[in-house]
Design a protein around this motif. Sequence first.
Motif, PDB file in Angstrom:
ATOM      1  N   PHE A  95       0.870  -1.260   0.078  1.00 19.73           N
ATOM      2  CA  PHE A  95       0.021   0.025   0.057  1.00 19.73           C
ATOM      3  C   PHE A  95       0.795   1.592  -0.002  1.00 19.73           C
ATOM      4  O   PHE A  95       0.191   2.293  -0.334  1.00 19.73           O
ATOM      5  CB  PHE A  95      -0.934   0.059   1.187  1.00 19.73           C
ATOM      6  N   TRP A  96       1.937   1.203   0.375  1.00 14.60           N
ATOM      7  CA  TRP A  96       2.953   2.482   0.382  1.00 14.60           C
ATOM      8  C   TRP A  96       3.944   2.340  -0.381  1.00 14.60           C
ATOM      9  O   TRP A  96       4.332   3.556  -1.310  1.00 14.60           O
ATOM     10  CB  TRP A  96       3.523   2.720   1.924  1.00 14.60           C
ATOM     11  N   GLU A  97       4.917   1.553  -0.567  1.00 14.79           N
ATOM     12  CA  GLU A  97       6.030   1.290  -1.179  1.00 14.79           C
ATOM     13  C   GLU A  97       5.975   0.930  -2.898  1.00 14.79           C
ATOM     14  O   GLU A  97       6.490   1.697  -3.663  1.00 14.79           O
ATOM     15  CB  GLU A  97       7.194   0.534  -0.653  1.00 14.79           C
ATOM     16  N   LEU A  98       5.264  -0.169  -3.009  1.00 13.72           N
ATOM     17  CA  LEU A  98       5.036  -0.922  -4.198  1.00 13.72           C
ATOM     18  C   LEU A  98       3.631  -0.772  -4.589  1.00 13.72           C
ATOM     19  O   LEU A  98       2.969  -0.015  -4.147  1.00 13.72           O
ATOM     20  CB  LEU A  98       5.683  -1.981  -4.361  1.00 13.72           C
ATOM     21  N   SER A  99       3.001  -1.569  -5.319  1.00 12.97           N
ATOM     22  CA  SER A  99       1.597  -1.796  -5.773  1.00 12.97           C
ATOM     23  C   SER A  99       1.328  -3.384  -5.830  1.00 12.97           C
ATOM     24  O   SER A  99       2.171  -4.265  -5.409  1.00 12.97           O
ATOM     25  CB  SER A  99       1.215  -1.303  -7.218  1.00 12.97           C
ATOM     26  N   TRP A 100       0.005  -3.460  -5.664  1.00 12.81           N
ATOM     27  CA  TRP A 100      -0.626  -4.761  -5.853  1.00 12.81           C
ATOM     28  C   TRP A 100      -0.116  -5.596  -6.954  1.00 12.81           C
ATOM     29  O   TRP A 100       0.356  -6.870  -6.881  1.00 12.81           O
ATOM     30  CB  TRP A 100      -1.992  -4.927  -5.483  1.00 12.81           C
ATOM     31  N   ASP A 101       0.190  -4.960  -8.113  1.00 10.60           N
ATOM     32  CA  ASP A 101       0.778  -5.455  -9.369  1.00 10.60           C
ATOM     33  C   ASP A 101       1.987  -6.236  -9.169  1.00 10.60           C
ATOM     34  O   ASP A 101       2.181  -7.272  -9.587  1.00 10.60           O
ATOM     35  CB  ASP A 101       0.671  -4.438 -10.593  1.00 10.60           C
ATOM     36  N   VAL A 102       2.914  -5.444  -8.177  1.00 11.78           N
ATOM     37  CA  VAL A 102       4.165  -6.029  -7.969  1.00 11.78           C
ATOM     38  C   VAL A 102       4.193  -6.960  -7.123  1.00 11.78           C
ATOM     39  O   VAL A 102       4.811  -8.058  -6.950  1.00 11.78           O
ATOM     40  CB  VAL A 102       5.051  -4.939  -7.518  1.00 11.78           C
ATOM     41  N   MET A 103       3.273  -6.847  -5.909  1.00 16.73           N
ATOM     42  CA  MET A 103       3.403  -7.643  -4.674  1.00 16.73           C
ATOM     43  C   MET A 103       2.386  -9.015  -4.889  1.00 16.73           C
ATOM     44  O   MET A 103       2.699 -10.033  -4.289  1.00 16.73           O
ATOM     45  CB  MET A 103       2.571  -6.898  -3.560  1.00 16.73           C
ATOM     46  N   GLU A 104       1.592  -9.137  -6.000  1.00 20.19           N
ATOM     47  CA  GLU A 104       0.973 -10.450  -6.030  1.00 20.19           C
ATOM     48  C   GLU A 104       1.816 -11.408  -6.313  1.00 20.19           C
ATOM     49  O   GLU A 104       1.691 -12.527  -5.751  1.00 20.19           O
ATOM     50  CB  GLU A 104       0.035 -10.227  -7.234  1.00 20.19           C
ATOM     51  N   PRO A 105       2.586 -11.403  -7.402  1.00 21.03           N
ATOM     52  CA  PRO A 105       3.421 -12.495  -7.636  1.00 21.03           C
ATOM     53  C   PRO A 105       4.508 -12.880  -6.234  1.00 21.03           C
ATOM     54  O   PRO A 105       4.513 -14.168  -5.961  1.00 21.03           O
ATOM     55  CB  PRO A 105       4.260 -12.376  -8.718  1.00 21.03           C
ATOM     56  N   ILE A 106       4.877 -11.885  -5.751  1.00 13.93           N
ATOM     57  CA  ILE A 106       5.515 -12.031  -4.515  1.00 13.93           C
ATOM     58  C   ILE A 106       4.857 -13.080  -3.559  1.00 13.93           C
ATOM     59  O   ILE A 106       5.319 -13.983  -2.844  1.00 13.93           O
ATOM     60  CB  ILE A 106       6.283 -10.849  -3.935  1.00 13.93           C
ATOM     61  N   CYS A 107       3.576 -12.538  -3.134  1.00 16.08           N
ATOM     62  CA  CYS A 107       2.747 -13.278  -2.051  1.00 16.08           C
ATOM     63  C   CYS A 107       2.582 -14.559  -2.597  1.00 16.08           C
ATOM     64  O   CYS A 107       2.213 -15.479  -1.721  1.00 16.08           O
ATOM     65  CB  CYS A 107       1.529 -12.347  -1.848  1.00 16.08           C
ATOM     66  N   PHE A 108       2.174 -14.639  -4.091  1.00 13.65           N
ATOM     67  CA  PHE A 108       1.973 -16.091  -4.392  1.00 13.65           C
ATOM     68  C   PHE A 108       2.933 -16.893  -4.256  1.00 13.65           C
ATOM     69  O   PHE A 108       2.830 -18.230  -3.921  1.00 13.65           O
ATOM     70  CB  PHE A 108       1.612 -15.817  -6.095  1.00 13.65           C
ATOM     71  N   PHE A 109       4.227 -16.409  -4.682  1.00 15.61           N
ATOM     72  CA  PHE A 109       5.398 -17.522  -4.445  1.00 15.61           C
ATOM     73  C   PHE A 109       5.781 -17.585  -2.716  1.00 15.61           C
ATOM     74  O   PHE A 109       6.067 -18.777  -2.393  1.00 15.61           O
ATOM     75  CB  PHE A 109       6.697 -17.084  -4.933  1.00 15.61           C
ATOM     76  N   VAL A 110       5.399 -16.801  -1.958  1.00 11.86           N
ATOM     77  CA  VAL A 110       5.540 -16.928  -0.586  1.00 11.86           C
ATOM     78  C   VAL A 110       4.554 -18.227  -0.084  1.00 11.86           C
ATOM     79  O   VAL A 110       5.042 -19.251   0.687  1.00 11.86           O
ATOM     80  CB  VAL A 110       5.594 -15.589   0.110  1.00 11.86           C
TER      81      VAL A 110
END
Length: 175
Positions: free
Chosen positions: A78-93
Amino acid sequence: MFLSFLFKFQVVKAIEKAIPIPRGLSVAENHPAREELKAMEAQKVDIDRMATRQVRRELWGGLAALALQTAGFMRLTFWELSWDVMEPICFFVTSTYFMAGYAFFLRTKREPSFEGFFQSRFAVKQKRLMKARDFDVRRYSELRRACGLPSLHPQSPCASSQESHHHCLSHCHCD
């Protein structure tokens, strides 16, 4: 006549298999083996409590790590990046956590649940503490059998709760 005897003999054998009858001599109340067993049970209670405490610390540490990770992901999303960047990171985690759970099952043959993890870690901690304190599991089992008590598997954290609901020897009903 012989067939009737044979049938009765088979019935008796089947009942003996179904209802275990203690074969050894029961140790008298004032026998030194009972005192030794009491001392070993007290030592085992202490070992079980210590193992429980250590595993609970690990579990609280895991909860803290997950809370920090969630807070970090929220900050990044919500502050540094966006959901578009974080979505694949969350998927892999999340996929990594799933693989870790699957590996846990393959290694321990236990369900990858909080209870399964607790029991697995408890068994490891209990075994380590028993070794560190020179607790003789074989002698403990022999004494229990000699005193007419069921032999407990040393790494079964709830074995004592199956034996008696009033006398706690493990983490199940303590604290």
